[in-house]
Design a protein around this motif. Structure first.
Motif, short mmCIF file in Angstrom:
data_model
loop_
_atom_site.label_atom_id
_atom_site.label_comp_id
_atom_site.label_asym_id
_atom_site.label_seq_id
_atom_site.Cartn_x
_atom_site.Cartn_y
_atom_site.Cartn_z
N GLY A 128 4.21 8.75 0.70
CA GLY A 128 3.10 8.19 1.47
C GLY A 128 3.59 7.06 2.35
N VAL A 129 2.73 6.60 3.24
CA VAL A 129 3.09 5.50 4.15
C VAL A 129 1.88 4.57 4.29
CG1 VAL A 129 3.92 4.83 6.44
CG2 VAL A 129 4.61 7.03 5.46
N VAL A 130 2.14 3.26 4.21
CA VAL A 130 1.13 2.24 4.48
C VAL A 130 1.53 1.49 5.74
CG1 VAL A 130 -0.03 0.16 3.64
CG2 VAL A 130 0.63 1.95 2.02
N PHE A 131 0.65 1.50 6.74
CA PHE A 131 0.88 0.73 7.97
C PHE A 131 0.03 -0.52 7.88
CE2 PHE A 131 1.78 5.11 9.14
CZ PHE A 131 2.94 5.00 9.91
N ALA A 132 0.68 -1.68 7.80
CA ALA A 132 -0.06 -2.93 7.61
C ALA A 132 0.04 -3.80 8.86
CB ALA A 132 0.47 -3.70 6.40
N GLY A 133 -1.11 -4.18 9.40
CA GLY A 133 -1.10 -5.12 10.52
C GLY A 133 -1.15 -4.45 11.87
N TYR B 193 10.80 4.74 12.62
CA TYR B 193 10.67 4.52 11.17
C TYR B 193 10.00 5.70 10.49
CZ TYR B 193 12.25 -0.34 10.78
OH TYR B 193 13.01 -1.48 10.73
N VAL B 194 9.00 6.28 11.15
CA VAL B 194 8.32 7.44 10.57
C VAL B 194 9.30 8.59 10.39
CG1 VAL B 194 6.63 9.26 11.06
CG2 VAL B 194 6.00 6.85 11.33
N GLU B 195 10.15 8.80 11.39
CA GLU B 195 11.15 9.87 11.29
C GLU B 195 12.11 9.62 10.13
OE1 GLU B 195 14.63 11.92 14.06
OE2 GLU B 195 13.03 10.76 15.00
N LEU B 196 12.54 8.37 9.98
CA LEU B 196 13.44 8.03 8.88
C LEU B 196 12.76 8.22 7.52
CD1 LEU B 196 15.04 4.78 10.36
CD2 LEU B 196 16.19 6.97 10.00
N LEU B 197 11.49 7.83 7.43
CA LEU B 197 10.76 7.98 6.18
C LEU B 197 10.56 9.45 5.83
CD1 LEU B 197 8.10 5.17 6.68
CD2 LEU B 197 9.99 5.15 5.04
N ARG C 275 9.66 9.43 -4.93
CA ARG C 275 8.71 8.43 -5.42
C ARG C 275 8.82 7.17 -4.57
NH1 ARG C 275 4.75 9.69 -8.84
NH2 ARG C 275 5.00 7.77 -10.04
N LEU C 276 8.86 7.38 -3.27
CA LEU C 276 8.99 6.29 -2.31
C LEU C 276 7.75 6.24 -1.42
CD1 LEU C 276 12.66 6.93 -1.07
CD2 LEU C 276 11.94 5.27 -2.78
N VAL C 277 7.35 5.04 -1.05
CA VAL C 277 6.23 4.87 -0.12
C VAL C 277 6.68 3.90 0.97
CG1 VAL C 277 3.89 3.97 0.19
CG2 VAL C 277 4.45 5.32 -1.83
N GLY C 278 6.59 4.34 2.21
CA GLY C 278 6.95 3.48 3.33
C GLY C 278 5.91 2.40 3.55
N LEU D 17 6.07 3.76 -8.16
CA LEU D 17 6.52 4.07 -6.80
C LEU D 17 7.36 2.92 -6.26
CD1 LEU D 17 3.09 5.39 -5.57
CD2 LEU D 17 5.12 6.81 -5.85
N THR D 18 8.31 3.24 -5.40
CA THR D 18 9.20 2.24 -4.83
C THR D 18 8.85 2.04 -3.36
OG1 THR D 18 11.00 2.88 -6.31
CG2 THR D 18 11.60 1.62 -4.35
N PRO D 19 8.50 0.81 -2.95
CA PRO D 19 8.20 0.57 -1.53
C PRO D 19 9.47 0.52 -0.69
CG PRO D 19 8.02 -1.48 -2.75
CD PRO D 19 8.29 -0.40 -3.76
N VAL D 20 9.42 1.11 0.49
CA VAL D 20 10.52 1.04 1.45
C VAL D 20 10.02 0.22 2.63
CG1 VAL D 20 12.07 2.35 2.94
CG2 VAL D 20 11.37 3.29 0.72
N LEU D 21 10.53 -1.00 2.77
CA LEU D 21 10.03 -1.93 3.79
C LEU D 21 10.63 -1.60 5.15
CD1 LEU D 21 8.32 -4.43 4.37
CD2 LEU D 21 10.33 -5.83 3.87
#
Length: 251
Positions: free
Chosen positions: A116-121, A105-109, A58-61, A88-92
Motif C-alpha cells: 500500500g501507499v500513504v501520500f501525506a501532505g 517514487y511510485v515506480e520504485l515502490l 509487507r511494505l507500505v510506502g 508492516l514496514t514503512p518505506v519513507l
C-alpha cells in the motif's frame, strides 16, 4: 548467496537455515517469520525468489513532500508506528527540489511490490493541474492508497483531511472578534485544492459579516518561510492588520 542468508538472518533474528527454508518454499516456518524474512529481503534490496515475486511485500510506502514543515515528520512517526503494529514496514519517500519525483517514487515502490501507499501532505493529488497518472497506475494494480490532505474531487481514493471551511471560518471570526476589519490570506498556488477551499470559505465569512474580501488582501506563495515572509510584507503594505495562513511555515 551465503552473504545474503547471513544478512537477512541477522536482520530478522533467525537462523540462516530458517531463511533458506523461506526462500525455497519449505514448510516448518511460521507465517509471521516468513513475512519478516520477505520484508527483510525487500528492505535490504535483494530480489525475491521467482516463486515468491507474485506476493506483495509487507511494505507500505509513505510519500512526504518535505521534512522542513514539522507536521510531516510528525505524520511519519505516527503513521510508521501504526504500520509497525500491523506488522508492516514503512518505506519513507521524501521529495526534494530537483530530486526524485512523486511519480518516480511510485515506480520504485511498485518494483518493491509494496502492500500500500500513504501520500501525506502536499502531494500532486492536491493540485488540480498536476499530472495524476501515477495514482491511476496504483489503482490499476489494486494497490491500496490513502491520501492525507484534501484531494482533487475526481480521484476517488480514501482521503483524510481537515475541514478547510470550518478552519478558515473559525480563524476569521477570531480575528474579527479582536477588532480586525482588514483581514488578509496567505495561500498556496492557485491550483492547490485546499487553498481554493480556504479562499471560498474566507469569501463566505466576509459576506456573512456584511463585508468583502478584496483581491488585494489575498496573496499566494510557495509553502515556505521565505514565501510567507514575502507575502505577509505585501499584505502589511496594503494595510492588512490580521492574516490567515494556509500552513505553519507560511505563518
Amino acid at each position: 548467496m551465503t552473504r545474503r542468508l547471513a544478512q537477512v538472518a541477522k536482520k530478522v533474528g533467525v537462523s540462516e537455515a530458517t531463511v533458506s527454508r523461506v526462500l525455497n518454499g519449505k514448510p516448518g516456518v511460521s507465517e509471521a517469520t516468513r513475512q519478516s524474512v520477505l520484508s527483510a529481503l525487500d528492505v535490504l534490496g535483494y530480489e525475491r525468489p521467482t516463486q515468491l515475486r507474485g506476493e506483495r511485500a509487507r511494505l507500505v510506502g509513505l510519500v512526504l513532500p518535505e521534512l522542513q514543515n514539522p507536521i510531516f515528520p510528525a505524520f511519519a512517526e505516527v503513521i510508521g508506528g501504526a504500520l509497525a503494529q500491523q506488522g508492516l514496514t514503512p518505506v519513507l519517500c521524501t521529495q526534494t527540489k530537483g530530486g526524485v519525483s512523486e511519480a518516480d517514487y511510485v515506480e520504485l515502490l511498485l518494483q518493491q511490490q509494496v502492500s500500500g501507499v500513504v501520500f501525506a501532505g502536499g502531494g500532486l493529488f492536491a493540485q488540480a493541474d498536476a499530472p495524476h497518472d501515477h495514482y491511476r497506475l496504483l489503482a490499476e494494480r489494486n494497490i491500496p492508497m490513502v491520501l492525507v490532505n484534501a484531494s482533487i474531487p475526481d480521484l476517488g481514493f480514501p482521503c483524510v483531511a481537515c475541514d478547510d471551511a470550518v478552519a478558515v471560518g473559525q480563524s476569521w471570526r477570531h480575528l474579527a472578534s479582536l477588532g480586525h476589519e482588514r483581514i488578509g490570506l496567505v495561500l498556496g498556488p492557485s491550483d492547490h485544492i485546499p487553498s481554493r477551499r480556504k479562499l471560498a470559505a474566507a469569501q463566505q465569512a466576509a459576506e456573512a459579516a456584511n463585508s468583502a474580501l478584496p483581491d488585494a488582501h489575498v496573496e499566494r506563495a510557495m509553502f515556505s518561510l521565505e514565501g510567507g515572509q514575502a507575502a505577509a510584507t505585501r499584505l502589511l503594505e496594503r494595510g492588512v492588520t490580521g492574516i490567515i495562513c494556509a500552513s505553519d511555515p507560511l505563518a
